[in-house]
Enzyme design. Structure first.
Site, PDB file in Angstrom:
ATOM      1  N   SER A 149     -13.716 -11.955  40.705  1.00 37.81           N
ATOM      2  CA  SER A 149     -14.924 -12.686  40.333  1.00 37.81           C
ATOM      3  C   SER A 149     -16.165 -11.837  40.510  1.00 37.81           C
ATOM      4  CB  SER A 149     -15.069 -13.935  41.202  1.00 37.81           C
ATOM      5  OG  SER A 149     -15.555 -13.597  42.484  1.00 37.81           O
ATOM      6  N   ASP A 150     -17.209 -12.262  39.841  1.00 38.57           N
ATOM      7  CA  ASP A 150     -18.541 -11.835  40.204  1.00 38.57           C
ATOM      8  C   ASP A 150     -18.781 -12.284  41.641  1.00 38.57           C
ATOM      9  OD1 ASP A 150     -21.053 -10.748  39.673  1.00 38.57           O
ATOM     10  OD2 ASP A 150     -21.144 -11.746  37.745  1.00 38.57           O
TER      11      ASP A 150
END
Length: 752
Positions: free
Chosen positions: A282-283
């Site tokens: 993920s970011d």
């Protein structure tokens, strides 16, 4: 940002977050350094017998070993491995691992996995990506990747880096205001794709390993192609990146669904269509954003974690998986099987990269392999190759040091050091500032002209003006830096900051010798006033040229190197920004907004994509090529209609066919002779574009389908050959998202 396929696809955005104190949560701490997990001595140290752990049996396939490792963990232990700082499991010999490291244009100290100190004081800092892209040199991109990965492995052996690097950033620059455009290969999808392939191969490829199974092929280091997939807004006009209309496993949502919770994006596209051989990450803090910003379905943290796991997000940059995944499973919002799948994906990558078994050919790398003379020279060469000559009246450049002995060096970047690195940089081996570079050629008088890049103080202008009065030539080094463009920081205009323009204008009036303007920036700057003023004899764009940037700029100005770089982005005029908001994500012209990038914008620009001059001149001659292809129509390949402009009378009877309807194996070739008709050796970038038939509604004006950089000696010539697949090079995407091959015209190509 276009979706791109690399040898290993790992999609992230790396938003730096403060290092959270999690030592109390860790269940294993190692003293001493072991460069591979499956070292018998390491197990003995912890009172364990390695033979009792099949995950260390190197004769077994990676997927079997990864399954064995995961199966030995409790649920609580499993979820503690799902964050970017995995805690390890002491009782089975699994150490901690810090996933987050960066290598955008050299080993950086962003993230948790890399650091510099007295033992490892620096690593080679190459030019920022946008300037590397300006070289249009595929072999150079791979060489830089190889140098970076060599230094990364050396730092890993010394305990100063991990093996998983969240680079490169291959997003497409849609808007010139975007603060992170400097990290990318520019605005063209084909160029960005070729950059990604070469840089990733440089980072990942282990020489002499051609195992056909991509799930077990060794990796020098693990690369990451980010950000998946549309990402070009930071903070503009009160709108931030949490709400943009884009696609990536990040903060934003698409069609109302947060990207990190969308199984169509993660499972169907990344793992299915793109056949991911790796993991999805993920970011940083993206799941938290789902809860606190999107308030998607009024999710609890457990809801958000469960949806992300089920969608196929393997690793969380942040704390949410570790904090809430166990509860999510216990509440039935995720399955333990989802956790197991993610962990297996992660550990297979760590096995391929040698974290468990090592890779013998890299075990000797150490401090001697950092900041080598070869790497430093490669950094200087990359900067020289990328520098773009934008203007050169009456062949003012190159300067003759024998005739122009006294030089005035003026501007906020005239003595730049750290500013030359751009962002996502580490600690460089050394600096060669412009002042250093030009001082090697003669006498230099240096004046700042501005207090800094923002140039909000006029006090420094007058001393600069006085210096230019007495100089044989004046070099003005101006532009931007990370205080103006960068992550979390979009631009409000395309002009030079503060009083920089006034500085230039006053020096122009006062100077007795030629004025050379050098722009350092990662994005377009509207310098129309300097372009049209004949008193400014020459203009160069130097991007952020890395640790050897000053030497490279001086070498180009004095003719030690003939510039051959081309702009990888369009330089728009400042009034372009008033034509459309940054939140409009379309490339095509829509809602009375103009198109974006050279493919769709047809207005006036300062300098176009692909522009760049040389100290010599080149002529092209096209050899004989077959440009006609006949495709037999029938029930299996029917005609498809396309919308043409109402006033167009050239619509063919069969406008197009659907590419999916047939096996498109036809190729065509171009054979181009490039002749250097000037007096200086030089490098030429041959750019080949395809153009769709005239009159089709909404399609691009042209698009790059190939490029090559070639060296041509003065008076000599080079034959440049291209081979293109008909559908890939001439196909278009209609408004209904079908990929179509249109009926052609007599000429479906041009080149520059």
């Amino acid at each position: 940002m276009a979706q791109k396929r690399c040898l290993l696809l790992i999609f992230v955005a790396c938003i730096f977050v403060a290092d959270t104190a999690r030592t109390a949560l860790a269940n294993v701490t190692e003293s001493g350094r072991f460069n591979r997990v499956c070292d018998p001595a390491r197990f003995v140290k912890f009172g364990l017998n390695m033979k009792e752990f099949p995950y260390c049996n190197s004769s077994l396939p990676y997927h079997v070993r990864a399954k064995n490792l995961v199966d030995q963990m409790t649920l609580s232990e499993k979820v503690s491995q799902l964050g970017d700082q995995a805690f390890g499991v002491a009782r089975i010999g699994l150490p901690q691992y810090k996933w987050w490291t960066e290598a955008l244009h050299g080993v950086a100290d962003g993230g948790h996995g890399t650091f510099f100190d007295d033992e490892v004081s620096g690593a080679t800092s190459f030019p920022i990506v946008i300037l590397n892209a300006a070289t249009f040199n595929e072999s150079l991109w791979k060489k830089i990747g190889q140098a970076v990965s060599t230094e990364a492995r050396a730092m890993y052996n010394l305990g100063h880096a991990g093996l998983t690097f969240w680079s490169p950033n291959i997003n497409i620059v849609r808007d010139p205001r975007w603060g992170r455009g400097l990290e990318t290969p520019g605005e063209d999808p084909y160029v960005a794709g070729m950059y990604a392939v070469n840089y990733v191969r440089g980072l990942q490829d282990v020489e002499e390993t051609e195992d056909a199974d991509l799930n077990s092929r060794p990796l020098k280091v693990s690369a990451c192609c980010k950000h998946y997939a549309a990402y070009d807004l930071e903070n503009w006009g009160g709108t931030d990146r949490f709400n943009v209309s884009s696609v990536m496993c990040s903060y934003n949502r698409v069609n109302g669904i947060p990207a990190c919770a969308d199984p169509k994006l993660l499972r169907d596209t990344i793992r299915g269509e793109l056949v991911l051989h790796g993991y999805v990450v993920s970011d940083c803090d993206a799941i938290e954003a789902m809860v606190n910003y999107h308030k998607y379905l009024e999710d609890t943290p457990e809801d958000a974690v469960g949806q992300s796991l089920k969608a196929g997000m393997d690793l969380n940059c942040g704390l949410y998986y570790e904090a809430y995944a166990e509860n999510a499973v216990m509440q039935g919002k995720a399955r333990e099987e989802d956790v197991d799948t993610s962990l297996r994906n992660l550990y297979i990558v760590l096995m391929r990269v040698g974290f468990f078994d090592g890779i013998p050919s890299y075990e000797s790398l150490d401090k001697k392999d950092l900041c080598t003379k070869e790497h430093i020279e490669l950094a200087a060469d990359a900067a020289r190759q990328g520098i773009v000559l934008l203007k050169n009246i009456n062949e003012t450049l190159p300067l003759d040091p024998a005739k122009l002995k006294n030089l005035a060096l003026i501007g906020p970047h005239a003595n730049a050091t750290i500013e030359m690195l751009g962002n996502y940089a580490g600690v460089p081996c050394q600096y060669s500032s412009p002042l250093d570079g030009f001082s090697a050629y003669g006498k230099v008088t240096y004046e700042m002209g501005c207090n800094n890049v923002t140039c909000d103080n006029k006090t420094f202008i007058m001393p600069a003006v006085e210096a230019s009065k007495n100089a044989d030539a004046t070099i003005l080094l101006v532009g931007l830096d990370k205080t103006v463009e960068g992550e979390g920081l979009d631009r409000n205009d395309l002009l030079l900051p503060g009083y920089q323009t006034e500085l230039i204008l006053q020096v122009i009036v006062a100077s007795k010798g030629p004025i050379i303007l050098v722009i350092m920036s990662g994005s377009a700057v509207d310098i129309s006033f300097a372009k049209t003023d004949d008193r400014v004899k020459a203009i160069l764009w130097a991007g952020y040229p890395g640790e050897e940037g000053g030497r490279a700029i001086a070498d180009v100005v004095y003719g030690k190197y003939n510039p051959g770089g081309r702009l990888p982005i369009t330089w728009y005029q400042n009034n372009y920004l008033s034509m459309l908001p940054m939140t409009s994500m379309s490339l095509r012209p829509v809602n009375n907004y103009p198109g974006r990038t050279y493919k769709f914008f047809n207005g006036s620009v300062v300098y176009p994509f692909g522009y760049g001059l040389s100290y010599t001149k080149f002529n092209y001659t096209l050899g004989s090529s077959n440009m006609s292809f006949n495709i037999k129509l029938g029930e299996d390949i029917p005609c498809r209609d396309m919308e043409y402009m109402a006033n167009n009378t050239g619509k063919p009877p069969c406008p197009a066919i659907l590419i999916a309807d047939f096996s498109c194996k036809d190729h065509f070739e171009l054979d181009i002779e490039v002749k250097n008709i000037g007096a200086k050796h030089g490098n030429e970038v041959v750019l080949v574009y395809s153009k769709p038939p005239t009159g089709i509604v909404g399609t691009h004006a042209k698009q790059v389908i190939g490029f090559k950089r070639v060296f041509v000696p003065a008076g000599g010539s080079q034959n440049v050959k291209f081979e293109f697949n008909v559908c890939k090079s001439l196909g278009i995407v209609g408004y209904n998202a079908y990929k179509l091959l249109p009926s052609g015209e007599t000429q479906n190509y041009n080149w520059r």
